[in-house]
Design a protein around this motif. Structure first.
Motif, PDB file in Angstrom:
ATOM      1  N   ALA A  96      -9.632  12.061   7.916  1.00 56.72           N
ATOM      2  CA  ALA A  96      -9.083  12.597   6.673  1.00 56.72           C
ATOM      3  C   ALA A  96      -9.332  11.642   5.504  1.00 56.72           C
ATOM      4  CB  ALA A  96      -7.590  12.851   6.833  1.00 56.72           C
ATOM      5  N   VAL A  97      -9.227  10.340   5.758  1.00 55.96           N
ATOM      6  CA  VAL A  97      -9.478   9.348   4.707  1.00 55.96           C
ATOM      7  C   VAL A  97     -10.942   9.375   4.277  1.00 55.96           C
ATOM      8  CG1 VAL A  97      -9.621   6.868   4.259  1.00 55.96           C
ATOM      9  CG2 VAL A  97      -7.570   7.821   5.324  1.00 55.96           C
ATOM     10  N   ILE A  98     -11.848   9.477   5.258  1.00 57.34           N
ATOM     11  CA  ILE A  98     -13.285   9.498   4.943  1.00 57.34           C
ATOM     12  C   ILE A  98     -13.613  10.686   4.034  1.00 57.34           C
ATOM     13  CG2 ILE A  98     -15.574   9.863   5.942  1.00 57.34           C
ATOM     14  CD1 ILE A  98     -14.608   8.267   8.384  1.00 57.34           C
TER      15      ILE A  98
ATOM     16  N   TYR B  38      -1.794   5.646   1.114  1.00 58.89           N
ATOM     17  CA  TYR B  38      -0.752   6.114   2.019  1.00 58.89           C
ATOM     18  C   TYR B  38      -1.186   6.020   3.477  1.00 58.89           C
ATOM     19  CZ  TYR B  38       2.630   9.246   4.204  1.00 58.89           C
ATOM     20  OH  TYR B  38       3.595   9.765   5.024  1.00 58.89           O
ATOM     21  N   PHE B  39      -2.467   6.307   3.749  1.00 61.92           N
ATOM     22  CA  PHE B  39      -2.899   6.354   5.141  1.00 61.92           C
ATOM     23  C   PHE B  39      -3.434   5.042   5.679  1.00 61.92           C
ATOM     24  CE2 PHE B  39      -2.546  10.898   4.472  1.00 61.92           C
ATOM     25  CZ  PHE B  39      -1.934  11.275   5.656  1.00 61.92           C
ATOM     26  N   ILE B  40      -3.615   4.038   4.832  1.00 58.82           N
ATOM     27  CA  ILE B  40      -3.893   2.697   5.351  1.00 58.82           C
ATOM     28  C   ILE B  40      -2.753   2.233   6.266  1.00 58.82           C
ATOM     29  CG2 ILE B  40      -4.084   0.246   4.710  1.00 58.82           C
ATOM     30  CD1 ILE B  40      -5.770   1.112   2.311  1.00 58.82           C
ATOM     31  N   PRO B  41      -1.487   2.364   5.849  1.00 65.82           N
ATOM     32  CA  PRO B  41      -0.390   2.019   6.761  1.00 65.82           C
ATOM     33  C   PRO B  41      -0.397   2.843   8.047  1.00 65.82           C
ATOM     34  CG  PRO B  41       0.422   2.132   4.519  1.00 65.82           C
ATOM     35  CD  PRO B  41      -0.988   2.646   4.489  1.00 65.82           C
TER      36      PRO B  41
ATOM     37  N   CYS C 232       0.839  -1.209   0.000  1.00 71.48           N
ATOM     38  CA  CYS C 232       0.000   0.000   0.000  1.00 71.48           C
ATOM     39  C   CYS C 232       0.870   1.253   0.000  1.00 71.48           C
ATOM     40  CB  CYS C 232      -0.919   0.000   1.215  1.00 71.48           C
ATOM     41  SG  CYS C 232      -2.291  -1.165   1.125  1.00 71.48           S
ATOM     42  N   PHE C 233       1.931   1.232   0.783  1.00 72.31           N
ATOM     43  CA  PHE C 233       2.828   2.385   0.868  1.00 72.31           C
ATOM     44  C   PHE C 233       3.517   2.639  -0.470  1.00 72.31           C
ATOM     45  CE2 PHE C 233       5.931   5.262   2.488  1.00 72.31           C
ATOM     46  CZ  PHE C 233       5.400   5.753   3.676  1.00 72.31           C
ATOM     47  N   LEU C 234       4.024   1.577  -1.072  1.00 71.58           N
ATOM     48  CA  LEU C 234       4.691   1.715  -2.367  1.00 71.58           C
ATOM     49  C   LEU C 234       3.708   2.141  -3.455  1.00 71.58           C
ATOM     50  CD1 LEU C 234       7.064  -1.366  -2.272  1.00 71.58           C
ATOM     51  CD2 LEU C 234       7.757   1.015  -2.368  1.00 71.58           C
ATOM     52  N   PHE C 235       2.497   1.645  -3.386  1.00 72.75           N
ATOM     53  CA  PHE C 235       1.456   2.023  -4.338  1.00 72.75           C
ATOM     54  C   PHE C 235       1.236   3.535  -4.280  1.00 72.75           C
ATOM     55  CE2 PHE C 235      -1.251  -0.314  -7.132  1.00 72.75           C
ATOM     56  CZ  PHE C 235      -2.374   0.477  -7.364  1.00 72.75           C
TER      57      PHE C 235
ATOM     58  N   ALA D  82       2.481  14.842   6.996  1.00 76.11           N
ATOM     59  CA  ALA D  82       2.752  13.416   6.834  1.00 76.11           C
ATOM     60  C   ALA D  82       4.174  13.202   6.317  1.00 76.11           C
ATOM     61  CB  ALA D  82       1.757  12.802   5.866  1.00 76.11           C
ATOM     62  N   GLY D  83       4.833  12.151   6.797  1.00 71.98           N
ATOM     63  CA  GLY D  83       6.145  11.795   6.271  1.00 71.98           C
ATOM     64  C   GLY D  83       7.208  11.504   7.304  1.00 71.98           C
TER      65      GLY D  83
END
Length: 470
Positions: free
Chosen positions: A420-422, A373-376, A90-93, A211-212
Motif C-alpha cells: 500500500a505504501v509503494i 502513518y504506515f512507517i510505524p 512519524c505517527f504524530l506527523f 487502519a486504527g
C-alpha cells in the motif's frame, strides 16, 4: 478505588467505541460502492490482508504490555527507545496532517446543508476547522471523562445512526416496490477482477479503511482491565466495523447504481435519490449533520491517543523537556502537548487559504499522511516477531493461536502495508500533481523530515542530559 475514579477509566464498550469511531468512516463506503456486488468480496479480502492481522497483533501486544504508549512501548521493547521515538514522531506527523483533512470533510458536509457555494468557501472551512479543533482540544484537556463522552456521542451520531438510516432506507426502498439499483443477482457480479491492475491498486487502498486498531492501546494504562478487556474489545470491534462497511455498501448499491456512484459524494447522492423518491426532504440535512459528527469523532479519537503516546515517550530521557511531559495540575492530562498540537493544526488549517489547487493539496497531504502513518505499522509487525523471540515469557492473556498463524499473520500484515505504501508513489492520473520528480521529492521529503526531526530531538535530549549529569 473510588467510583468517581472508576468512571474515568475505559471499559470494553469505551474501547469498542474508540475503535469504531477511529476506524470506521462512512466516507470510505462510496470508494467501494462502484464495484457493486464484488465489493463484498473485496471488503473481506482487505479485512483478511490487514485488519485481521492488525487485530491479532495489537490484541497480543496490548495484553503483554498494557501501558500508555501503545506502538511506542512495543517498538521500544523490541528495538530500543531511539527507534521507538522515531515511530512516535512519524505517527504524530501523520496525525497533524490528518486533522485538517477530516475537518475540511466535516465542514464541507455542513456547508452543503445551506449551499454548494458555502461548501467550497475556503474561509468558512478554514476558520471553522480551527475553532472546532480548539474546542475539542480544550474539552480533552479536562480528562478522559470528556473524551469518553465525545467518542460515545460521535459513535452514535456519526456512525451507528447514519449507517442505520442508510440500511433502513434501502429496506424501505425494496419493500415499496423499487428495484435494487445495482444488480446482485448473478454469481459473476460477486467475483472481483483481480487480474486488473486497477482492482489490485484499489484493494490496497481499501486496507486504509481498516487502519486504527492501535489507537486504543495507546491509552491502555487508563483502562479498567486491559488483559481481559482488550481481546474482547478487538473481537467485537472487528465484527462491527467489517459488518457496517459491507452492509453500508449494499445499502448504497440498493439506492444508487454502482456505475453512477461518486467516490466522494456517494453517501449524499444515495440520500438525495431516496429523499426525492420517498418524499423525505429532511434526509439531506440530517445526514450532513451525522457526517460532521462522524468527522469530529474520528478527529477526537486520534487527537488523544497519540498525545498520550508522546507523553509516555517523552519520559524516556526527558526527550522533550519537563514542560511537554508535564500533566495538568487538576485534570492530570498532557495539556501543554495538546495545546502545541492545536497550534500546529491551526497553522495547517491556514493552508486552505493559500493552496492553489485544493485537490492537489488534499492528495499530497493524504499521501504524506499515509507514508508517515504506515512507517510505524511496518516497524510494529517486525517488533512482534522480535518480542516473540526475545521476550516469550512475558504474560499475555491473549496470544495468536497455533504455530503457523503467529508467523503468517504478521507477515501478511507487513507485506500488505508495504504494498500500500509503494502505491502512494504512483500519482493519481485525474489530478495534476506537477512533475513526477517533484511529486516524489515532496512525499519522500515529508517522511525524511519526520525522521530527521525525531533524530534531532533525540540527540539534543541526550546531549542535554549528559551536560546535566556533569
Amino acid at each position: 478505588m473510588s467510583d468517581s475514579k472508576d468512571s474515568s477509566l475505559l471499559g470494553i464498550k469505551d474501547i469498542v467505541f474508540m475503535n469504531v469511531i477511529a476506524i470506521l468512516s462512512l466516507r470510505q463506503i462510496p470508494n467501494v460502492a462502484p464495484y457493486g456486488a464484488s465489493a463484498m468480496v473485496l471488503w473481506l479480502l482487505a479485512a483478511f490482508c490487514l485488519f485481521f492481522p492488525l487485530a491479532m497483533v495489537c490484541g497480543e501486544l496490548s495484553t503483554g504490555w498494557p501501558k500508555d504508549g501503545g506502538i511506542f512501548v512495543w517498538v521500544k521493547e523490541a528495538f530500543g527507545k531511539r527507534v521507538g521515538w522515531i515511530v512516535v514522531v512519524c505517527f504524530l506527523f501523520s496525525c497533524v496532517l490528518f486533522f485538517p483533512l477530516m475537518l475540511q470533510f466535516g465542514f464541507t458536509a455542513i456547508g452543503y446543508m445551506f449551499s454548494a457555494e458555502l461548501a467550497q468557501n475556503q474561509v468558512f472551512i478554514g476558520v471553522g476547522s480551527m475553532v472546532v479543533f480548539w474546542i475539542l482540544t480544550l474539552m480533552n484537556i479536562k480528562g478522559m471523562k470528556w473524551t469518553k463522552i465525545i467518542n460515545s456521542v460521535s459513535a452514535w451520531l456519526g456512525v451507528f445512526i447514519p449507517a442505520g438510516i442508510i440500511v433502513l432506507l434501502a429496506i424501505v426502498w425494496l419493500m415499496t416496490g423499487h428495484p435494487m439499483a445495482t444488480d446482485y443477482s448473478h454469481v459473476s457480479d460477486w467475483i472481483p477482477d483481480l487480474s486488473s491492475w486497477d482492482t489490485i491498486v484499489f484493494l490496497s487502498s481499501m486496507m486504509f479503511a481498516f487502519a486504527g486498531l492501535e489507537v486504543a492501546p495507546m491509552i491502555a494504562g487508563r483502562t479498567r482491565d486491559p488483559q481481559r478487556d482488550f481481546p474482547k474489545a478487538m473481537a467485537v470491534s472487528a465484527i462491527v466495523i467489517v459488518g457496517i462497511y459491507m452492509i453500508g455498501t449494499w445499502a448504497i448499491n440498493t439506492l444508487l447504481p454502482a456505475a453512477d456512484t461518486d467516490i466522494v459524494a456517494g453517501v449524499m447522492q444515495a440520500m438525495e435519490a431516496a429523499a426525492k423518491e420517498l418524499h423525505m426532504p429532511w434526509l439531506l440535512p440530517v445526514m450532513a449533520i451525522c457526517l460532521f459528527f462522524g468527522a469530529l469523532g474520528q478527529i477526537n479519537s486520534w487527537l488523544v491517543g497519540p498525545i498520550y503516546m508522546l507523553q509516555e515517550a517523552s519520559k524516556e530521557d526527558n526527550l522533550l523537556g519537563e514542560r511537554i511531559g508535564r500533566l495538568h495540575p487538576v485534570y492530570q492530562t498532557p495539556a501543554f502537548a495538546l495545546v502545541i498540537q492545536a497550534i500546529i493544526v491551526t497553522v495547517l488549517c491556514f493552508s486552505t487559504f493559500v493552496s492553489p489547487s485544493i485537490a492537489a493539496a488534499y492528495w499530497m497531504l493524504t499521501a504524506l499522511t499515509t507514508i508517515c502513518y504506515f512507517i510505524p505499522y511496518l516497524v510494529m509487525f517486525i517488533a512482534y516477531y522480535r518480542l516473540r523471540i526475545t521476550q516469550p515469557d512475558v504474560p499475555r492473556s491473549f496470544k495468536i493461536p497455533g504455530k503457523v498463524l503467529p508467523i503468517v499473520l504478521p507477515g501478511l500484515g507487513f507485506l500488505s502495508t508495504l504494498f500500500a505504501v509503494i502505491l502512494v508513489f504512483i500519482p493519481p492520473a485525474q489530478i495534476d500533481m506537477g512533475g513526477y520528480v517533484e511529486y516524489i521529492a515532496k512525499i519522500v521529503g515529508g517522511a525524511v523530515l519526520a525522521i530527521v526531526l525525531a533524530e534531532w530531538i533525540y540527540h539534543r535530549a541526550q546531549k542535554r542530559n549528559r551536560l546535566q549529569q556533569q
